[in-house]
Scaffold this motif. Structure first.
Motif, short mmCIF file in Angstrom:
data_model
loop_
_atom_site.label_atom_id
_atom_site.label_comp_id
_atom_site.label_asym_id
_atom_site.label_seq_id
_atom_site.Cartn_x
_atom_site.Cartn_y
_atom_site.Cartn_z
N VAL A 132 -8.40 11.10 -1.08
CA VAL A 132 -7.61 11.75 -0.04
C VAL A 132 -8.51 12.53 0.91
O VAL A 132 -8.36 12.48 2.14
CB VAL A 132 -6.54 12.67 -0.68
CG1 VAL A 132 -5.94 13.61 0.36
CG2 VAL A 132 -5.46 11.83 -1.35
N TYR A 150 1.77 5.00 10.35
CA TYR A 150 2.54 5.57 9.25
C TYR A 150 1.85 5.41 7.91
O TYR A 150 2.21 6.06 6.95
CB TYR A 150 3.93 4.92 9.20
CG TYR A 150 4.54 4.87 10.58
CD1 TYR A 150 4.98 6.05 11.18
CD2 TYR A 150 4.60 3.70 11.30
CE1 TYR A 150 5.48 6.04 12.46
CE2 TYR A 150 5.12 3.68 12.59
CZ TYR A 150 5.55 4.85 13.17
OH TYR A 150 6.05 4.85 14.43
N THR A 166 1.16 6.24 2.32
CA THR A 166 1.86 6.90 3.42
C THR A 166 1.12 8.17 3.80
O THR A 166 0.45 8.79 2.97
CB THR A 166 3.30 7.29 3.05
OG1 THR A 166 3.26 8.29 2.05
CG2 THR A 166 4.10 6.10 2.55
N LEU A 167 1.25 8.56 5.08
CA LEU A 167 0.61 9.79 5.53
C LEU A 167 1.19 10.99 4.80
O LEU A 167 0.48 11.96 4.51
CB LEU A 167 0.80 9.93 7.04
CG LEU A 167 0.24 8.78 7.87
CD1 LEU A 167 0.36 9.10 9.36
CD2 LEU A 167 -1.20 8.47 7.51
N GLY A 168 2.50 10.93 4.50
CA GLY A 168 3.14 12.03 3.76
C GLY A 168 2.48 12.23 2.40
O GLY A 168 2.24 13.36 1.96
N ILE A 170 -0.62 11.36 1.58
CA ILE A 170 -1.97 11.90 1.78
C ILE A 170 -1.91 13.41 2.01
O ILE A 170 -2.68 14.18 1.43
CB ILE A 170 -2.66 11.20 2.97
CG1 ILE A 170 -2.93 9.72 2.62
CG2 ILE A 170 -3.97 11.91 3.35
CD1 ILE A 170 -3.58 8.93 3.74
N LEU A 171 -0.94 13.83 2.85
CA LEU A 171 -0.82 15.24 3.19
C LEU A 171 -0.44 16.09 1.99
O LEU A 171 -0.79 17.27 1.91
CB LEU A 171 0.24 15.42 4.29
CG LEU A 171 -0.28 15.29 5.72
CD1 LEU A 171 0.87 15.16 6.69
CD2 LEU A 171 -1.15 16.50 6.05
N SER A 172 0.33 15.51 1.07
CA SER A 172 0.83 16.35 -0.04
C SER A 172 -0.02 16.20 -1.30
O SER A 172 0.32 16.77 -2.34
CB SER A 172 2.29 16.00 -0.33
OG SER A 172 2.41 14.63 -0.67
N SER A 173 -1.14 15.44 -1.24
CA SER A 173 -1.98 15.26 -2.43
C SER A 173 -3.25 16.09 -2.33
O SER A 173 -3.70 16.43 -1.23
CB SER A 173 -2.34 13.77 -2.59
OG SER A 173 -1.19 12.99 -2.74
N GLU A 184 1.86 2.64 -2.27
CA GLU A 184 3.32 2.43 -2.29
C GLU A 184 3.67 1.06 -2.86
O GLU A 184 2.99 0.07 -2.60
CB GLU A 184 3.88 2.50 -0.86
CG GLU A 184 3.70 3.83 -0.17
CD GLU A 184 4.64 4.89 -0.74
OE1 GLU A 184 5.85 4.59 -0.82
OE2 GLU A 184 4.15 5.98 -1.08
N TYR A 206 13.52 -5.24 3.08
CA TYR A 206 12.72 -4.46 2.13
C TYR A 206 12.44 -3.04 2.61
O TYR A 206 11.61 -2.35 2.05
CB TYR A 206 11.42 -5.20 1.84
CG TYR A 206 11.64 -6.59 1.27
CD1 TYR A 206 12.36 -6.75 0.08
CD2 TYR A 206 11.18 -7.72 1.92
CE1 TYR A 206 12.59 -8.02 -0.45
CE2 TYR A 206 11.41 -8.99 1.40
CZ TYR A 206 12.12 -9.12 0.22
OH TYR A 206 12.35 -10.38 -0.29
N HIS A 207 13.13 -2.61 3.67
CA HIS A 207 13.00 -1.25 4.18
C HIS A 207 11.54 -0.90 4.45
O HIS A 207 11.04 0.15 4.01
CB HIS A 207 13.63 -0.25 3.20
CG HIS A 207 15.02 -0.62 2.81
ND1 HIS A 207 16.09 -0.45 3.66
CD2 HIS A 207 15.52 -1.16 1.68
CE1 HIS A 207 17.19 -0.89 3.06
NE2 HIS A 207 16.87 -1.33 1.86
N ILE A 209 8.27 0.10 6.86
CA ILE A 209 8.00 0.90 8.06
C ILE A 209 6.85 0.28 8.84
O ILE A 209 6.87 0.20 10.05
CB ILE A 209 7.67 2.35 7.66
CG1 ILE A 209 8.87 3.01 7.00
CG2 ILE A 209 7.22 3.16 8.88
CD1 ILE A 209 10.09 3.12 7.90
N LEU B 139 2.69 21.62 2.53
CA LEU B 139 2.99 20.29 1.98
C LEU B 139 2.30 20.07 0.63
O LEU B 139 2.80 19.37 -0.23
CB LEU B 139 2.53 19.19 2.96
CG LEU B 139 3.34 19.10 4.25
CD1 LEU B 139 2.67 18.16 5.24
CD2 LEU B 139 4.76 18.62 3.96
N LEU B 167 2.98 13.05 11.42
CA LEU B 167 2.03 13.31 10.34
C LEU B 167 0.63 12.86 10.75
O LEU B 167 -0.37 13.50 10.37
CB LEU B 167 2.47 12.58 9.08
CG LEU B 167 3.88 12.96 8.58
CD1 LEU B 167 4.16 12.28 7.25
CD2 LEU B 167 4.03 14.47 8.45
#
Lengths: 427, 427
Positions: A132, A150, A166-168, A170-173, A184, A206-207, A209, B139, B167
């Motif tokens: 990270v 994304y 996901t960037l989320g 990376i940001l929260s790890s 993912e 498959y939802h 992004i 975060l 992000l």
């Protein structure tokens, strides 16, 4: 005047300005653009209907055009130029910086409607052994990043994508977490030559992004994002709904003559098939002469068949588009539609037969129209399902031709069965 | 057997398993679920067609259901339960942890098809005075984050959203940069009671990825993401295309009887309007008796009108849905359609009139059918555009009823003008 025009138009989103240009008439549009053409940027060009795009681009000088397109991402430039004529295309390409021009030309070399044309070539990628912290340092290093991204795509040493983060995440790890440990499940890749429609439906199904695109050697060459997939889906829907109605591609802002030309082909086909119905009826001219009530009633049988056929047809075309109707359940669906046609046919025939008996005072006539209606609704349901399936199997867009085929089938069947039965039973 | 079943099904995406359940027949489905119902999770339930969802949920014990739904985000639970009957809804709600249950009940209190039902209530927000460093520390602090999020929403002290930051921007900026200095232009908010269709179209129009949702006091209460908007758009397209064909809501996996019941209402309406056409024809029984060629030719005029009317109608319904056809350009579009109808009418009438003269050896009959065709194509284009506009103005979905109205109009006009002219000119 121009300063006041700027004050009015500047706060608007590019999509709204494009809309405005589409909604006003050609003369007003010419005047407005003459006053304000300095304001036209790449975003507005991207949002315009194809037919207007060419018109507006022709009105710009090479310098104005260069200024307009220079800020666009390469996938937007590809979308902008792929439907222009050769001259317009050359003009836009000449206006691009060399690096962008090469990227756009490369994309245009992929087949029309392929993932290669849809993807953006700017991808944020990282070696799969990174942590990270490595990723964050890399992103902060001042490199040029895409406007929107994304995921960070993990690649092996041969540039094959092996996962994404996901960037989320990376940001929260924590900085020492390895990227490959926080990838993912949704990860899937597409090939540059995959059909855009298939890619877009996979996004919805498959939802997704964003998804990496690879070339023949499995190397990462770009990424497709959900907003592009959404646009493709919308275009496919438009195509389906318009084709079912026998309307060619076009926009409300097209000139009258162009629109008339788009619409007439299927009207000509319909004239031919209506002639076929007339031919069937003419064989029974003697029967009609003897019993003019038949001429009064025969359009009912034909129209009901057309209606039921359109119902089955639309359900089948839609189900084919969403891949709900496939080879594996085709027979089940055909059987089901036949039963539905039969059930509704019997219910409506009971009513119509009875009404005919009472109004025309003839039990036989009532029986004839009832039987003809049941037969025609059964044929309608079968044809409405079967014909699009056959077209799909033949590689033709099922929405394209089915409408005329199905109503021809139901018209001819309706007239033939009704008048034929009448000839046998009533004369 | 179950272990082998697990080995087959486990690697599949929830959407593919739902698809499999939809494609097989009801008996096979019952058997499969009896063997494998432990494997049904919330994702699979979410992907299932509504009609099957109820069936599958009824087959689960309360414990199995609780296990299945516990991992879903609240917006997915709302989507899952909003179409269930009261009993099924209560069953799922009872299976949720208290906090989730309250969030779901709150969402269900918003009107059907509102942004409030579509949004997820889990939002990542930050005070607008924070820096990039503050956001990253927050975060990383171990708070529970949504599965997917693309922006950090900046709020003022009263919780009103004032902007958002991607992000990607946070990751690529230095820690001391203030969030309010790197917000995106695309920022726009929706109200909880906004229509889902309007929200979804705004996502497409303005290329949004996520957007905050506010309540009456302008406070941030949730966020809508593009994948949900994409699903809404797809449902709206499906509704339009099926309604135009007079097909009610339903799925390929619905039982035969339910499908027949969905389809029969418009067939009944069509029977009534076909009766109207028959009534018109019956007024001219004497004319037809005298000249049976009229019975042979009259379906051509009606069918061509129906075809041209469907073309105009479909273009208008689609343009209304995409907001390309509005009050401000309605008259321009009507005039344009009338011209298109007239042009194609004249072109086709010239051909049909000539063919009729040659085949039936009557100049008068050729002239009559030519005039009737021009009139009917003009009426068809006008009716096809005007009727959906009127329905829209009345607050009725223009796709819902226009098809039958338009073909009734063209049938009645076609028969009346053709037979009426023939009575005057030929007898």
């Amino acid at each position: 005047m121009p300063p006041r025009l700027d004050a009015l138009l500047d706060p608007l989103h590019a999509a709204d300005i494009a809309d405005l240009l589409e909604q006003i008439g050609p003369n007003q549009r010419r005047d407005l653009l003459a006053l304000w053409k300095g304001g036209v940027d790449g975003d507005i060009l991207s949002e315009l209907d194809e037919s207007l795009r060419e018109e507006v681009i022709e009105g710009l000088s090479p310098g104005e055009l260069a200024l307009a397109v220079q800020d666009l991402e390469t996938d937007d430039v590809v979308d902008l130029v792929e439907d222009l004529d050769a001259e317009g295309q050359a003009e836009v390409l000449a206006a691009l910086p060399a690096a962008d021009r090469i990227a756009v030309e490369k994309a245009l070399a992929y087949p029309e409607d392929s993932a290669g044309r849809l993807m953006q070539s700017e991808v944020v990628r990282a070696p799969s052994h990174w942590t990270v912290g490595d990723a964050i340092d890399f992103l902060r290093s001042g490199i040029t990043l895409p406007d929107q991204f994304y995921h960070v795509v993990l690649v092996d040493p041969r540039l094959k994508p092996v996962g994404y983060v996901t960037l989320g995440r990376i940001l929260s790890s924590r900085r020492d977490v390895r990227l490959r440990d926080i990838t993912e499940d949704s990860f899937r890749t597409f090939h540059v030559e995959d059909d855009q429609g298939d890619v877009a439906r996979a996004f919805e199904r498959y939802h997704l992004i964003s998804a990496p695109v690879v070339d023949d050697d499995d190397r990462l060459v770009g990424v497709v994002t959900i907003d592009d997939a959404m646009t493709v889906l919308d275009e496919e829907h438009e195509e389906d709904i318009l084709r079912l109605a026998g309307v060619g591609e076009g926009a409300l802002s097209d000139p009258v003559l162009a629109t008339a030309r788009q619409r007439i082909p299927w009207l000509i086909v319909n004239l031919g098939t209506a002639g076929l119905s007339a031919l069937v009826i003419s064989r029974f001219a003697g029967t009609i002469q003897a019993l003019v009530a038949l001429a009064v009633l025969m359009p009912i049988v034909a129209s009901m068949g057309g209606n039921a056929g359109t119902q089955s047809l639309t359900v089948a075309v839609r189900a084919l588009a969403t891949r709900d109707l496939t080879r594996s359940n085709a027979w089940r669906v055909i059987r089901r539609e036949a039963l539905v046609g039969l059930l509704n046919g019997v219910a409506l025939a009971a009513f119509l037969g009875l009404a005919t008996m009472l109004l025309f005072g003839s039990v036989d006539l009532g029986a004839v129209i009832a039987v003809a209606l049941v037969v025609n609704l059964l044929v309608a349901s079968l044809a409405g399902t079967f014909i699009p399936l056959v077209l799909e199997r033949l590689g033709v867009d099922p929405a394209l031709a089915s409408g005329t085929f199905v109503t021809t089938m139901t018209d001819v069947t309706g007239f033939f069965v009704f008048l034929g039965l009448a000839t046998v039973v009533l004369l």
